[in-house]
Enzyme design. Structure first.
Site, PDB file in Angstrom:
ATOM      1  N   ASN A   1       1.057   5.466  -2.889  1.00  0.00           N
ATOM      2  CA  ASN A   1       0.299   4.358  -3.452  1.00  0.00           C
ATOM      3  C   ASN A   1      -0.247   3.454  -2.356  1.00  0.00           C
ATOM      4  O   ASN A   1       0.281   3.398  -1.242  1.00  0.00           O
ATOM      5  CB  ASN A   1       1.147   3.551  -4.441  1.00  0.00           C
ATOM      6  CG  ASN A   1       2.364   2.881  -3.805  1.00  0.00           C
ATOM      7  OD1 ASN A   1       3.072   3.506  -3.012  1.00  0.00           O
ATOM      8  ND2 ASN A   1       2.605   1.625  -4.152  1.00  0.00           N
ATOM      9  N   MET A   2      -1.336   2.771  -2.674  1.00  0.00           N
ATOM     10  CA  MET A   2      -1.971   1.842  -1.746  1.00  0.00           C
ATOM     11  C   MET A   2      -2.418   0.589  -2.490  1.00  0.00           C
ATOM     12  O   MET A   2      -2.834   0.668  -3.652  1.00  0.00           O
ATOM     13  CB  MET A   2      -3.186   2.482  -1.071  1.00  0.00           C
ATOM     14  CG  MET A   2      -2.889   3.666  -0.178  1.00  0.00           C
ATOM     15  SD  MET A   2      -4.407   4.293   0.640  1.00  0.00           S
ATOM     16  CE  MET A   2      -4.735   2.957   1.801  1.00  0.00           C
ATOM     17  N   GLU A   3      -2.312  -0.548  -1.802  1.00  0.00           N
ATOM     18  CA  GLU A   3      -2.787  -1.820  -2.345  1.00  0.00           C
ATOM     19  C   GLU A   3      -3.681  -2.489  -1.309  1.00  0.00           C
ATOM     20  O   GLU A   3      -3.470  -2.322  -0.098  1.00  0.00           O
ATOM     21  CB  GLU A   3      -1.599  -2.723  -2.685  1.00  0.00           C
ATOM     22  CG  GLU A   3      -0.683  -2.136  -3.757  1.00  0.00           C
ATOM     23  CD  GLU A   3       0.673  -2.795  -3.821  1.00  0.00           C
ATOM     24  OE1 GLU A   3       1.463  -2.438  -4.716  1.00  0.00           O
ATOM     25  OE2 GLU A   3       0.956  -3.676  -2.975  1.00  0.00           O
TER      26      GLU A   3
ATOM     27  N   HIS B   1      -2.643   4.735  -7.172  1.00  0.00           N
ATOM     28  CA  HIS B   1      -1.333   5.240  -7.544  1.00  0.00           C
ATOM     29  C   HIS B   1      -1.050   6.539  -6.801  1.00  0.00           C
ATOM     30  O   HIS B   1      -1.967   7.305  -6.482  1.00  0.00           O
ATOM     31  CB  HIS B   1      -1.260   5.464  -9.056  1.00  0.00           C
ATOM     32  CG  HIS B   1      -1.416   4.196  -9.846  1.00  0.00           C
ATOM     33  ND1 HIS B   1      -0.529   3.794 -10.815  1.00  0.00           N
ATOM     34  CD2 HIS B   1      -2.366   3.223  -9.803  1.00  0.00           C
ATOM     35  CE1 HIS B   1      -0.911   2.643 -11.343  1.00  0.00           C
ATOM     36  NE2 HIS B   1      -2.033   2.284 -10.736  1.00  0.00           N
TER      37      HIS B   1
ATOM     38  N   GLU C   1       0.255   9.338  -7.696  1.00  0.00           N
ATOM     39  CA  GLU C   1      -0.135  10.556  -8.400  1.00  0.00           C
ATOM     40  C   GLU C   1      -1.626  10.817  -8.238  1.00  0.00           C
ATOM     41  O   GLU C   1      -2.059  11.962  -8.071  1.00  0.00           O
ATOM     42  CB  GLU C   1       0.215  10.440  -9.890  1.00  0.00           C
ATOM     43  CG  GLU C   1       1.704  10.356 -10.174  1.00  0.00           C
ATOM     44  CD  GLU C   1       2.240   8.932 -10.164  1.00  0.00           C
ATOM     45  OE1 GLU C   1       3.243   8.677 -10.834  1.00  0.00           O
ATOM     46  OE2 GLU C   1       1.654   8.057  -9.477  1.00  0.00           O
TER      47      GLU C   1
ATOM     48  N   CYS D   1       3.670   5.735 -14.400  1.00  0.00           N
ATOM     49  CA  CYS D   1       3.269   4.700 -15.352  1.00  0.00           C
ATOM     50  C   CYS D   1       2.282   5.288 -16.366  1.00  0.00           C
ATOM     51  O   CYS D   1       1.805   6.421 -16.225  1.00  0.00           O
ATOM     52  CB  CYS D   1       2.640   3.524 -14.619  1.00  0.00           C
ATOM     53  SG  CYS D   1       1.055   3.921 -13.834  1.00  0.00           S
TER      54      CYS D   1
ATOM     55  N   CYS E   1      -1.003   6.568 -14.877  1.00  0.00           N
ATOM     56  CA  CYS E   1      -0.983   7.889 -14.247  1.00  0.00           C
ATOM     57  C   CYS E   1      -0.816   8.998 -15.267  1.00  0.00           C
ATOM     58  O   CYS E   1      -1.380  10.089 -15.102  1.00  0.00           O
ATOM     59  CB  CYS E   1       0.139   7.949 -13.212  1.00  0.00           C
ATOM     60  SG  CYS E   1      -0.184   6.909 -11.784  1.00  0.00           S
TER      61      CYS E   1
END
Length: 357
Positions: free
Chosen positions: A120-122, A133, A135, A164, A167
């Site tokens: 995941n990346m933000e 996400h 996935e 979640c 995803c």
């Protein structure tokens, strides 16, 4: 296995490489050693994000030998599942989560036998909907890394945490039951297909998939481009990424190509979803490929821009293919995200009329 550190897991596999039997080709064994050594290298170094089918076979052979003296605790796993579990901490270590500090890793096994990692990346300073996400990350990496159109290519997926709803909806676009089934495992739970995780899922069948008619006559500031023109290889790669898009709902084929100072090119394709919001934006996909160190091509190194690391982005191209409709475009998201992720890099936006593709 979940309590074992990434370093212990990888060190065990690296040690086991010395005893690989004759069924594993020497070149595959050496490739596995190279991957594992990179994984155990400096903390600042990014580990490989993919393993070929031959390398996966070598890892499975190692794991099967290990299982002969260390029986698995879960009856429903096999050696391939064990290898995927062993790689999960590595995938999670690739996560970039400066906002939530919640790192998620995913490991996907394709039907061709290759393994791809995702994380995941933000992106601070952008809308939270721009988050990536794990996935989605490994699905896009596998889609670009395998030959063919990428549809239905995954066979198994392992995730560090429960997927979640976002995803589950994203994966259900391509994977249902039967020939397209995707087995998903996380935290001791196993689902034989995605529809078991999201019963009565909203799907493309619930929508009219024809692209809406009516397009704007203006080019919206985009410049025409010829995908066959070799004068600008980065633009051509962006157009290629756009052609690889999955866009049955809007028809807006979009792709992004990011050029690093080292010459590595990271590409992202737009992947839509019937529920719209779980769609993966091309710029997010391209930044994921950069994070995973999974370039789609290599050009000459550049000295453009200020001094910095080899993986710093020095040029960005956003391409859209087909009718330039003001109703559907991913260009604004590319501008917003790159303004924060790669400040100082101007986004070059171009479009290719459908008749010239």
């Amino acid at each position: 296995m979940a309590e074992t550190t990434k370093e212990q897991l990888l060190a065990r596999l690296l040690k086991a490489c010395d005893g690989m039997d004759a069924r594993v080709p020497a070149e595959s064994a050496e490739a596995v050693r190279g991957h594992l050594r990179a994984c155990l290298g400096a903390a600042s170094a990014k580990a490989p994000s993919a393993f070929t089918a031959a390398e996966v076979h070598a890892l499975v052979q190692l794991q099967e030998r290990y299982r002969q003296t260390n029986p698995p605790t879960a009856a429903d796993t096999d050696a391939t599942d064990d290898v995927m579990d062993a790689l999960l901490p590595l995938a999670a270590a690739l996560a970039q989560a400066p906002v939530s500090h919640f790192c998620v890793g995913a490991v996907a096994l394709t039907r061709a036998g290759a393994i791809f990692l995702g994380a995941n990346m933000e992106f601070p300073g952008t809308p939270i909907c721009c988050s990536l996400h794990a996935e989605q990350s490994c699905y896009h990496d596998a889609r670009h890394g395998e030959s063919g159109d990428g549809v239905y290519l995954l066979a198994r997926l392992a995730v560090t945490h429960s997927p979640c709803g976002h995803c589950r909806q994203f994966l259900s676009e391509w994977h249902g039951r039967g020939a397209t089934a995707l087995r998903v495992r996380f935290q001791g739970h196993t689902f034989q297909d995605t529809l078991s995780m999201i019963p009565n899922a909203f799907s493309p069948a619930d929508l009219d998939l024809q692209t809406p008619s009516g397009t704007a006559s203006s080019t919206g500031g985009m410049r025409p481009a010829d995908p066959a023109d070799p004068a600008d290889p980065l633009a051509a790669l962006a157009v290629r990424a756009a052609r690889l898009s999955y866009v049955p709902h809007s028809g807006c084929r979009s792709g992004v190509a990011l050029l690093a100072r080292s010459g590595a090119v990271y590409c992202g394709s737009y992947l839509e979803n019937a529920a719209y919001n779980p769609s993966l934006q091309p710029v997010i996909a391209a930044l994921s490929q950069r994070n995973l160190r999974a370039p789609c091509a290599s050009l000459a190194p550049t000295t453009a821009g200020e001094s910095g690391g080899d993986n710093d982005i020095v040029r960005a191209v956003h391409a859209e293919v087909g009718p330039n409709a003001s109703q559907f475009t991913t260009a604004p998201i590319t501008e917003i995200v790159l303004a924060r992720a790669t400040p100082g890099v101007r986004v070059e936006t171009l479009w290719v009329p459908a008749g010239r593709l």
